[in-house]
Write a protein that holds these residues in place. Structure first.
Motif, PDB file in Angstrom:
ATOM      1  N   ILE A   1     -23.391 -64.649  11.830  1.00  0.00           N
ATOM      2  CA  ILE A   1     -24.338 -65.414  11.017  1.00  0.00           C
ATOM      3  C   ILE A   1     -24.522 -66.817  11.597  1.00  0.00           C
ATOM      4  O   ILE A   1     -25.625 -67.371  11.605  1.00  0.00           O
ATOM      5  N   GLY A   2     -23.446 -67.414  12.100  1.00  0.00           N
ATOM      6  CA  GLY A   2     -23.528 -68.732  12.724  1.00  0.00           C
ATOM      7  C   GLY A   2     -24.061 -69.781  11.778  1.00  0.00           C
ATOM      8  O   GLY A   2     -23.608 -69.906  10.627  1.00  0.00           O
ATOM      9  N   ASP A   3     -25.087 -70.520  12.233  1.00  0.00           N
ATOM     10  CA  ASP A   3     -25.633 -71.597  11.411  1.00  0.00           C
ATOM     11  C   ASP A   3     -26.739 -71.128  10.472  1.00  0.00           C
ATOM     12  O   ASP A   3     -27.386 -71.954   9.812  1.00  0.00           O
ATOM     13  N   ASP A   4     -26.970 -69.840  10.416  1.00  0.00           N
ATOM     14  CA  ASP A   4     -27.918 -69.254   9.447  1.00  0.00           C
ATOM     15  C   ASP A   4     -29.298 -69.911   9.527  1.00  0.00           C
ATOM     16  O   ASP A   4     -29.897 -70.264   8.511  1.00  0.00           O
ATOM     17  N   ARG A   5     -29.814 -70.020  10.740  1.00  0.00           N
ATOM     18  CA  ARG A   5     -31.144 -70.589  10.904  1.00  0.00           C
ATOM     19  C   ARG A   5     -32.211 -69.501  10.788  1.00  0.00           C
ATOM     20  O   ARG A   5     -31.938 -68.329  11.037  1.00  0.00           O
ATOM     21  N   PRO A   6     -33.436 -69.887  10.440  1.00  0.00           N
ATOM     22  CA  PRO A   6     -34.532 -68.921  10.528  1.00  0.00           C
ATOM     23  C   PRO A   6     -34.647 -68.379  11.952  1.00  0.00           C
ATOM     24  O   PRO A   6     -34.527 -69.133  12.930  1.00  0.00           O
ATOM     25  N   GLY A   7     -34.854 -67.096  12.080  1.00  0.00           N
ATOM     26  CA  GLY A   7     -34.915 -66.453  13.386  1.00  0.00           C
ATOM     27  C   GLY A   7     -33.605 -65.861  13.838  1.00  0.00           C
ATOM     28  O   GLY A   7     -33.553 -65.151  14.836  1.00  0.00           O
ATOM     29  N   ASN A   8     -32.512 -66.164  13.091  1.00  0.00           N
ATOM     30  CA  ASN A   8     -31.230 -65.536  13.392  1.00  0.00           C
ATOM     31  C   ASN A   8     -31.240 -64.098  12.909  1.00  0.00           C
ATOM     32  O   ASN A   8     -31.653 -63.810  11.773  1.00  0.00           O
ATOM     33  N   CYS A   9     -30.757 -63.172  13.731  1.00  0.00           N
ATOM     34  CA  CYS A   9     -30.660 -61.771  13.344  1.00  0.00           C
ATOM     35  C   CYS A   9     -29.284 -61.234  13.731  1.00  0.00           C
ATOM     36  O   CYS A   9     -28.729 -61.620  14.764  1.00  0.00           O
ATOM     37  N   VAL A  10     -28.757 -60.352  12.898  1.00  0.00           N
ATOM     38  CA  VAL A  10     -27.472 -59.706  13.137  1.00  0.00           C
ATOM     39  C   VAL A  10     -27.713 -58.209  13.250  1.00  0.00           C
ATOM     40  O   VAL A  10     -28.296 -57.600  12.358  1.00  0.00           O
ATOM     41  N   LEU A  11     -27.264 -57.620  14.349  1.00  0.00           N
ATOM     42  CA  LEU A  11     -27.405 -56.181  14.573  1.00  0.00           C
ATOM     43  C   LEU A  11     -26.029 -55.547  14.641  1.00  0.00           C
ATOM     44  O   LEU A  11     -25.224 -55.879  15.510  1.00  0.00           O
ATOM     45  N   SER A  12     -25.742 -54.654  13.706  1.00  0.00           N
ATOM     46  CA  SER A  12     -24.473 -53.928  13.710  1.00  0.00           C
ATOM     47  C   SER A  12     -24.662 -52.566  14.368  1.00  0.00           C
ATOM     48  O   SER A  12     -25.533 -51.796  13.979  1.00  0.00           O
TER      49      SER A  12
END
Length: 397
Positions: free
Chosen positions: A206-217
């Motif tokens: 998740i990191g800094d949870d900025r717009p454009g951040n995506c997490v792929l599991s």
């Protein structure tokens, strides 16, 4: 050696039954059961239901069929023993099966000349053996497709949570290839394949949870399920969650709260159309009529793969001269011809001729390079847009 139980033999008790004739054919489906995370009992249960359906109608091209099912226990010995059982039963094919131990069971089938049709795609030999006829593109196609899907979603950077394994290493390459032209940064997060606490990996993704951040599991079903709880607790406002079918499915959406759960709005890349698609109507009808009360989750990708694999078997068997025996060699000849096999919209037409092969040394048998884009909307996995997306150029490198 662990000898897996012969779970059932549809149609008069298997090939040794007293009323078997020379025209009867035997087919096997195997998958792990009673092991935990790797279990795929719906695959063998569906094979049994399909056997009842076939024998209630015309069999396989007019031939009565015996469906053997085997528990491979998610072990090397179990996988080998199931393959040995298929050989001893003179099976004409092993169809719609799941095992990560292709290096153990594929050589047994090859030595006996038995085609392996529509495996789940858990091992490299399934995409390289000349007697393997895969119907999906395995995890590489899903991850490559997810990259394309997340470009469309507007992702600026993607954190890939994947197994800390050699197979996981390859997934990073496929994802990078898929998104490099869009200038998307990929963060590689190696995670254990089994853990009760994925909080550190979730926080890093998740990191800094900025717009454009995506997490792929791309961890698989049980690990992804364990990851969802810390993801829900983190409650990111801007990060977009995505996964691949097999790591989650409709039953996971339901069990985690549906539209009020962490998978709300999540993207998913699948091998096949969403479970709600009418292409699965015949699968649903077969389960309703012939499951004999056994619960079979038709949204499970293993169940769907088994359905597609048996569709291929039916079509191939129908092309063998009905006056001649249906043998393993006869099936192989039909499948190797490259003539397209129609799977009623569950996949593009499939063929395993030379011109269909993927031009790579590692996975030449990977002929279905198409995926579907899905998204959780109103608590249901639905098609994000209709049709298939071909990721052949990514997989071919």
């Amino acid at each position: 050696m662990v000898l897996p139980a012969l779970l059932s033999a549809t149609a008069c008790g298997g090939p040794a039954a007293a009323d078997s004739t020379a025209r009867d054919v035997t087919v096997m489906t195997f998958a792990p059961a009673g092991t935990g995370a790797a279990d795929r009992p719906g695959m063998t249960a569906l094979a049994e239901a399909i056997g009842r359906d076939l024998n209630a109608h015309d069999g396989l091209g007019g031939r009565k069929v015996h469906i053997l099912t085997c528990n491979e226990h998610d072990t090397t010995d179990g996988a080998t023993a199931c393959a040995d059982q298929a050989v001893n039963a003179h099976a004409v094919a092993v169809v719609g099966s799941a095992s990560q131990y292709g290096s153990n069971f594929i050589p047994v089938l090859e030595a006996a000349g038995i085609p392996f049709i529509g495996g789940y795609g858990l091992s490299t030999p399934e995409f390289s053996s000349p007697l393997s006829y895969p119907v999906n593109g395995g995890t590489p196609a899903l991850v490559a497709g997810s990259g394309r899907q997340l470009i469309e979603a507007g992702c600026k950077q993607i954190a890939l949570i994947r197994p800390d394994s050699r197979a996981g290493d390859a997934l990073v390459s496929y994802l990078n290839t898929a998104v490099k032209q869009a200038g998307i940064k990929v963060t590689d997060i190696k995670a254990p394949e089994k853990s009760n606490d994925y909080s550190p990996y979730t926080r890093r993704a998740i990191g800094d949870d900025r717009p454009g951040n995506c997490v792929l599991s791309a961890l698989g079903a049980e690990p992804t399920g364990n990851l969802l709880d810390p993801y829900r607790r983190a409650n990111p406002r801007n990060t977009q969650l995505a996964s691949v079918i097999g790591s989650f499915q409709q039953s996971v959406v339901d069990s985690t709260g549906g539209d009020n759960g962490p998978l709300r709005g999540a993207y998913a890349t699948g091998w096949f159309p969403a479970e709600s698609s009418p292409v699965w109507d015949n699968l649903r009808a077969t389960v309703r009529t012939y499951s004999n009360g056994t619960t079979i989750d038709v949204s499970d990708p293993g169940v769907q793969t088994t359905w597609v694999a048996y569709t291929v078997l039916r079509q191939a068997a129908g092309r063998v001269d009905p006056s001649r025996p249906l043998t393993a060699k006869a099936l192989q000849t039909v499948l190797d011809s490259g003539d397209p096999i129609d799977t009623a919209g569950t996949t593009p037409p499939l063929g395993w001729g030379v011109t269909n092969m993927l031009p790579t040394a590692d996975s030449p048998r990977l002929v279905n390079t198409s995926v579907t884009f899905q998204q959780v909307r109103n608590g249901r996995l639905t098609e994000q847009h209709q049709g298939f997306t071909d990721v052949r150029t990514i997989l071919a490198g």
